[in-house]
Write a protein that holds these residues in place. Sequence first.
Motif, PDB file in Angstrom:
ATOM      1  N   PRO A  53       0.830  -1.205   0.000  1.00  0.00           N
ATOM      2  CA  PRO A  53       0.000   0.000   0.000  1.00  0.00           C
ATOM      3  C   PRO A  53       0.864   1.255   0.000  1.00  0.00           C
ATOM      4  O   PRO A  53       2.044   1.194   0.367  1.00  0.00           O
ATOM      5  CB  PRO A  53      -0.786  -0.120   1.304  1.00  0.00           C
ATOM      6  CG  PRO A  53       0.148  -0.863   2.216  1.00  0.00           C
ATOM      7  CD  PRO A  53       0.874  -1.843   1.327  1.00  0.00           C
ATOM      8  N   PRO A  54       0.306   2.389  -0.397  1.00  0.00           N
ATOM      9  CA  PRO A  54       1.041   3.649  -0.250  1.00  0.00           C
ATOM     10  C   PRO A  54       1.105   4.048   1.218  1.00  0.00           C
ATOM     11  O   PRO A  54       0.405   3.481   2.062  1.00  0.00           O
ATOM     12  CB  PRO A  54       0.195   4.643  -1.064  1.00  0.00           C
ATOM     13  CG  PRO A  54      -1.186   4.091  -0.999  1.00  0.00           C
ATOM     14  CD  PRO A  54      -1.033   2.593  -0.983  1.00  0.00           C
ATOM     15  N   SER A  55       1.960   5.008   1.523  1.00  0.00           N
ATOM     16  CA  SER A  55       2.071   5.529   2.886  1.00  0.00           C
ATOM     17  C   SER A  55       1.898   7.038   2.880  1.00  0.00           C
ATOM     18  O   SER A  55       2.042   7.690   1.846  1.00  0.00           O
ATOM     19  CB  SER A  55       3.435   5.167   3.499  1.00  0.00           C
ATOM     20  OG  SER A  55       3.585   3.770   3.632  1.00  0.00           O
ATOM     21  N   LYS A  56       1.591   7.573   4.047  1.00  0.00           N
ATOM     22  CA  LYS A  56       1.422   9.019   4.187  1.00  0.00           C
ATOM     23  C   LYS A  56       2.113   9.466   5.467  1.00  0.00           C
ATOM     24  O   LYS A  56       1.856   8.928   6.543  1.00  0.00           O
ATOM     25  CB  LYS A  56      -0.066   9.382   4.257  1.00  0.00           C
ATOM     26  CG  LYS A  56      -0.344  10.886   4.236  1.00  0.00           C
ATOM     27  CD  LYS A  56      -1.837  11.148   4.338  1.00  0.00           C
ATOM     28  CE  LYS A  56      -2.176  12.612   4.103  1.00  0.00           C
ATOM     29  NZ  LYS A  56      -2.043  13.002   2.699  1.00  0.00           N
ATOM     30  N   VAL A  57       3.032  10.421   5.332  1.00  0.00           N
ATOM     31  CA  VAL A  57       3.699  11.013   6.486  1.00  0.00           C
ATOM     32  C   VAL A  57       2.931  12.261   6.873  1.00  0.00           C
ATOM     33  O   VAL A  57       2.842  13.216   6.097  1.00  0.00           O
ATOM     34  CB  VAL A  57       5.169  11.363   6.170  1.00  0.00           C
ATOM     35  CG1 VAL A  57       5.852  11.930   7.415  1.00  0.00           C
ATOM     36  CG2 VAL A  57       5.916  10.147   5.657  1.00  0.00           C
ATOM     37  N   ASN A  58       2.335  12.251   8.053  1.00  0.00           N
ATOM     38  CA  ASN A  58       1.525  13.366   8.541  1.00  0.00           C
ATOM     39  C   ASN A  58       2.347  14.270   9.457  1.00  0.00           C
ATOM     40  O   ASN A  58       3.260  13.816  10.138  1.00  0.00           O
ATOM     41  CB  ASN A  58       0.315  12.828   9.313  1.00  0.00           C
ATOM     42  CG  ASN A  58      -0.586  11.973   8.453  1.00  0.00           C
ATOM     43  OD1 ASN A  58      -1.319  12.468   7.603  1.00  0.00           O
ATOM     44  ND2 ASN A  58      -0.544  10.659   8.669  1.00  0.00           N
ATOM     45  N   ASN A  59       1.974  15.559   9.471  1.00  0.00           N
ATOM     46  CA  ASN A  59       2.631  16.542  10.334  1.00  0.00           C
ATOM     47  C   ASN A  59       4.130  16.587  10.079  1.00  0.00           C
ATOM     48  O   ASN A  59       4.945  16.495  10.985  1.00  0.00           O
ATOM     49  CB  ASN A  59       2.359  16.241  11.811  1.00  0.00           C
ATOM     50  CG  ASN A  59       0.878  16.239  12.148  1.00  0.00           C
ATOM     51  OD1 ASN A  59       0.051  16.693  11.359  1.00  0.00           O
ATOM     52  ND2 ASN A  59       0.541  15.729  13.304  1.00  0.00           N
ATOM     53  N   LEU A  60       4.483  16.729   8.818  1.00  0.00           N
ATOM     54  CA  LEU A  60       5.884  16.734   8.432  1.00  0.00           C
ATOM     55  C   LEU A  60       6.627  17.926   9.019  1.00  0.00           C
ATOM     56  O   LEU A  60       7.792  17.824   9.407  1.00  0.00           O
ATOM     57  CB  LEU A  60       5.986  16.766   6.902  1.00  0.00           C
ATOM     58  CG  LEU A  60       7.362  16.592   6.283  1.00  0.00           C
ATOM     59  CD1 LEU A  60       7.923  15.222   6.615  1.00  0.00           C
ATOM     60  CD2 LEU A  60       7.307  16.800   4.782  1.00  0.00           C
ATOM     61  N   ILE A  61       5.967  19.083   9.093  1.00  0.00           N
ATOM     62  CA  ILE A  61       6.608  20.305   9.584  1.00  0.00           C
ATOM     63  C   ILE A  61       5.976  20.774  10.886  1.00  0.00           C
ATOM     64  O   ILE A  61       6.664  21.059  11.860  1.00  0.00           O
ATOM     65  CB  ILE A  61       6.524  21.425   8.527  1.00  0.00           C
ATOM     66  CG1 ILE A  61       7.145  20.965   7.211  1.00  0.00           C
ATOM     67  CG2 ILE A  61       7.196  22.702   9.032  1.00  0.00           C
ATOM     68  CD1 ILE A  61       6.957  21.930   6.062  1.00  0.00           C
ATOM     69  N   PHE A  62       4.640  20.855  10.908  1.00  0.00           N
ATOM     70  CA  PHE A  62       3.920  21.323  12.091  1.00  0.00           C
ATOM     71  C   PHE A  62       3.295  20.128  12.811  1.00  0.00           C
ATOM     72  O   PHE A  62       2.574  19.338  12.214  1.00  0.00           O
ATOM     73  CB  PHE A  62       2.825  22.321  11.699  1.00  0.00           C
ATOM     74  CG  PHE A  62       3.352  23.541  11.017  1.00  0.00           C
ATOM     75  CD1 PHE A  62       3.917  24.574  11.739  1.00  0.00           C
ATOM     76  CD2 PHE A  62       3.286  23.660   9.637  1.00  0.00           C
ATOM     77  CE1 PHE A  62       4.412  25.702  11.111  1.00  0.00           C
ATOM     78  CE2 PHE A  62       3.767  24.782   9.000  1.00  0.00           C
ATOM     79  CZ  PHE A  62       4.344  25.805   9.733  1.00  0.00           C
TER      80      PHE A  62
END
Length: 446
Positions: free
Chosen positions: A229-238
């Motif tokens: 599956p694809p992945s998602k990185v959340n809150n990369l900066i904030f």
Amino acid sequence: MAANKDQKQGGGGGGFFSSIMSSVSNFGSAMHKSVNGMIGSEGLEVINPEGGTEDAEVEAQKGRWRQEDRDSYWRMMQKYIGSDITSMVTLPVLIFEPMTMTQKMAELMEYSYLLDLADECEDPYMRLVYVASWFISVYYALQRAWKPFNPILGETYEMVNHGGITFIAEQVSHHPPMSAAHGENEHFIYDITSKVKTKFLGNSVDIYPVGRTRLTLKKDGVVFDLVPPPSKVNNLIFGRTWVDSPGEMILTNLTTGDKVVLYFQPCGWFGAGRYEVDGYVYNAAEEPKILMTGKWNDSLSYQLCDLEGEPLPGTEMKEYTYFAHKLNSFDTAPKKLLASDARLRPDRYALEKGDLSKAGSEKSRLEEKQRAEKKIREAKGQEFVPRWFDASSETAPTPWGDLELYYYNGKYTEHRAAIDKSDSIEEVDVQTTEFNPWQFGDLAAE
């Protein structure tokens, strides 16, 4: 009776456990909050997987970043929204972990005993349970939400002393960034050509695994193909960075047509569904044979099921438990290590020791050397040639685009056999050995 594809293929419908898990996780998405009044970041979402009630700006200040680093980085990154940032080399070491992608590719080998069990297993469906469990085990590492270093072209990673495995990975292309790896023991052969695409969305980034994985079990010669599956990185900066991988994982036995379809649930309100995964093992006629359920950060369970996906009476659910991952270390390194090995990178080593300043300067120095090596190659009219993998004219289709393929050429096996037979095997000292993946020019001496 063939399974209804609309119900079964997603892994989220049609079965007893699937229906329960879907009803919980689909209650809602994770808590989204807009960040307002912060350096032009109006409208940016901070996604709290725990669904807390704090003010968005308070939540946005949490995480690894210092305020000045966060603000300056956001100013720089705004122009890249909607872009693929895979090849960017200007990312600050603050968001890195002390590993490179060539090392991270080897993390999958930690639970290789599952493949030993699969190779010895006579039941074709339980064999798929073992192999799927092995592939899922690597997702435990996603709880470490920091980015690995981009490998330098020609960089390698060797691993021995673990489950009888010989493992070699090599960075085979710089633009686009691509790695190839080969792992093998008496039970299995593992090959992968790895490339990713990304889409930067402001405070998050989507990651699409454009790669091809082949796993061969030696006893029967069966070959497996994986579509993750694809992945998602959340809150990369904030905010506090965390990773989710919502979507399907499809593992196919190319020899028999049997397959596993597992659905990774998206994180919902107050963390509902986070880490959850469930689905079925199907035969070639797409009839469910075994249901699988669990959490990719904890454990997986399986149970025989009927053609409707319901647990068979008189059967019990059995569980596999996963343990904490270990960072790659010199314990798994051969004594005479290739000078191109990722463990020897000075930026990675400095970050491991907590020296962010030195890690940043060494990272810049390596990137300059990489550009210098490219100029030397171009001046000589020559192209980079991987040492342990051969480029192919073939391309493989993936859900996210075509992939150029590289094949293991067997030369590393010969190299390691010759080294192991040598009477003078010296141990490599990470503090004194110069990292050197360069093919053209003695750049390591500069």
